[in-house]
Each structure stands twice: as C-alpha cells, then as structure tokens.
Motif scaffolding. Structure first.
Motif, mmCIF file in Angstrom:
data_model
loop_
_atom_site.group_PDB
_atom_site.id
_atom_site.type_symbol
_atom_site.label_atom_id
_atom_site.label_comp_id
_atom_site.label_asym_id
_atom_site.label_seq_id
_atom_site.Cartn_x
_atom_site.Cartn_y
_atom_site.Cartn_z
ATOM 1 N N VAL A 8 0.892 -1.149 0.000
ATOM 2 C CA VAL A 8 0.000 0.000 0.000
ATOM 3 C C VAL A 8 0.932 1.201 0.000
ATOM 4 C CG1 VAL A 8 -1.767 1.275 1.247
ATOM 5 C CG2 VAL A 8 -1.817 -1.224 1.253
ATOM 6 N N GLU A 81 -18.519 2.598 -0.311
ATOM 7 C CA GLU A 81 -17.266 2.823 0.403
ATOM 8 C C GLU A 81 -17.081 1.777 1.497
ATOM 9 O OE1 GLU A 81 -17.388 6.860 1.807
ATOM 10 O OE2 GLU A 81 -16.900 7.677 -0.161
ATOM 11 N N THR A 84 -16.051 -1.543 -0.237
ATOM 12 C CA THR A 84 -14.690 -1.600 -0.771
ATOM 13 C C THR A 84 -13.625 -1.221 0.245
ATOM 14 O OG1 THR A 84 -14.809 0.694 -1.553
ATOM 15 C CG2 THR A 84 -15.478 -1.048 -3.097
ATOM 16 N N GLY A 85 -14.016 -0.476 1.289
ATOM 17 C CA GLY A 85 -13.047 -0.019 2.274
ATOM 18 C C GLY A 85 -12.253 1.183 1.819
ATOM 19 N N SER A 86 -12.696 1.822 0.737
ATOM 20 C CA SER A 86 -11.952 2.949 0.177
ATOM 21 C C SER A 86 -12.919 3.929 -0.472
ATOM 22 C CB SER A 86 -10.953 2.428 -0.848
ATOM 23 O OG SER A 86 -10.618 3.392 -1.813
ATOM 24 N N ALA A 87 -12.714 5.222 -0.233
ATOM 25 C CA ALA A 87 -13.556 6.239 -0.852
ATOM 26 C C ALA A 87 -13.363 6.246 -2.375
ATOM 27 C CB ALA A 87 -13.255 7.616 -0.272
ATOM 28 N N ALA A 88 -12.125 6.113 -2.817
ATOM 29 C CA ALA A 88 -11.844 6.145 -4.260
ATOM 30 C C ALA A 88 -12.480 4.946 -4.967
ATOM 31 C CB ALA A 88 -10.339 6.162 -4.507
ATOM 32 N N ALA A 89 -12.359 3.753 -4.379
ATOM 33 C CA ALA A 89 -12.946 2.566 -4.993
ATOM 34 C C ALA A 89 -14.470 2.651 -4.978
ATOM 35 C CB ALA A 89 -12.483 1.307 -4.270
ATOM 36 N N LYS A 91 -16.212 5.423 -5.192
ATOM 37 C CA LYS A 91 -16.574 6.374 -6.252
ATOM 38 C C LYS A 91 -16.477 5.729 -7.631
ATOM 39 C CE LYS A 91 -15.382 10.507 -3.674
ATOM 40 N NZ LYS A 91 -14.450 11.646 -3.545
#
Length: 118
Positions: A8, A81, A84-89, A91
């Motif tokens: 990461v 979110e 996926t555990g991620s804001a970008a993923a 979106k």
C-alpha cells in the motif's frame, strides 16, 4: 485461509484472513457463485467462469442496488465505500453503476437517485 500480499504505497502488506465454514457460506451466498456447503452444484448448470476480485465486488454492488430498488447518491456511495473499504474505490463503483444499462439515474434536486431497472 486467505492470504493477501502486496504493498500500500511504500508499505509492505502481508494479511492473513481466516474464515470458518459459515463465513465462507455467507461470502458465497453474497457473491451468489457457489452452491451451499454440503450441497453439490447442479450437474446441468454450465461451468461458470471464476470471478476475479473486481468482478465479485461489481456483482455485490449491483446486488446491493437491486435489492434496495432505489438509493440516493450519498447513501449509495456510503454503502459502496463500506463495501470496498476505500472512498476512491467506492466512487469508481458509483460511476460504473451510473453508466450501467441496468441503472437509471435521475436528478432529485441536489441529490441523484439511483434506481435498478428490471
């Protein structure tokens, strides 16, 4: 047991996830890709192509909207979110849903409404 290795950014990651039979069964039913534990798959069913992680998450995202029927953009993004555990993923999935032929998006003031089309 599932082992995930990679990085990461510059930080190395080595993650081991242990799942018992009930966890695997719940995961399989959520992904809708396997027969319940202890029950063989139907012999007449064609062999399904194994899902990669992106395909599996995409299927779960579609199922989430399908089951809800309709969600506001912010509510759907929040759930994606979490998935996926991620804001970008999250979106990226939201944009993919927006452009899917199975989803209708209408403006409701400041908030878009995402609806599943049967």
């Amino acid at each position: 047991m599932l082992r995930i290795r990679g990085t990461v950014g510059d930080v190395p990651v080595d993650l081991t996830v242990e799942l018992d039979d009930s966890d695997w069964a719940r995961l399989g039913s959520a992904l809708n890709t396997q027969a319940p534990i202890g029950q063989p798959e139907a012999a007449s069913a064609p062999a399904a192509k194994p899902l990669n992680q992106d395909d599996a998450v995409w299927q779960v995202a579609k199922d989430l909207l399908r089951k809800a029927g309709q969600l506001s953009g912010p509510d759907l993004l929040e759930q994606l979110e979490g998935l996926t555990g991620s804001a970008a993923a999250g979106k990226r999935l939201l944009v993919r849903l927006r452009h899917s032929s199975e989803v209708k998006v209408v403006s409701a003031g400041d908030t878009p409404l995402y609806s599943w089309i049967e």
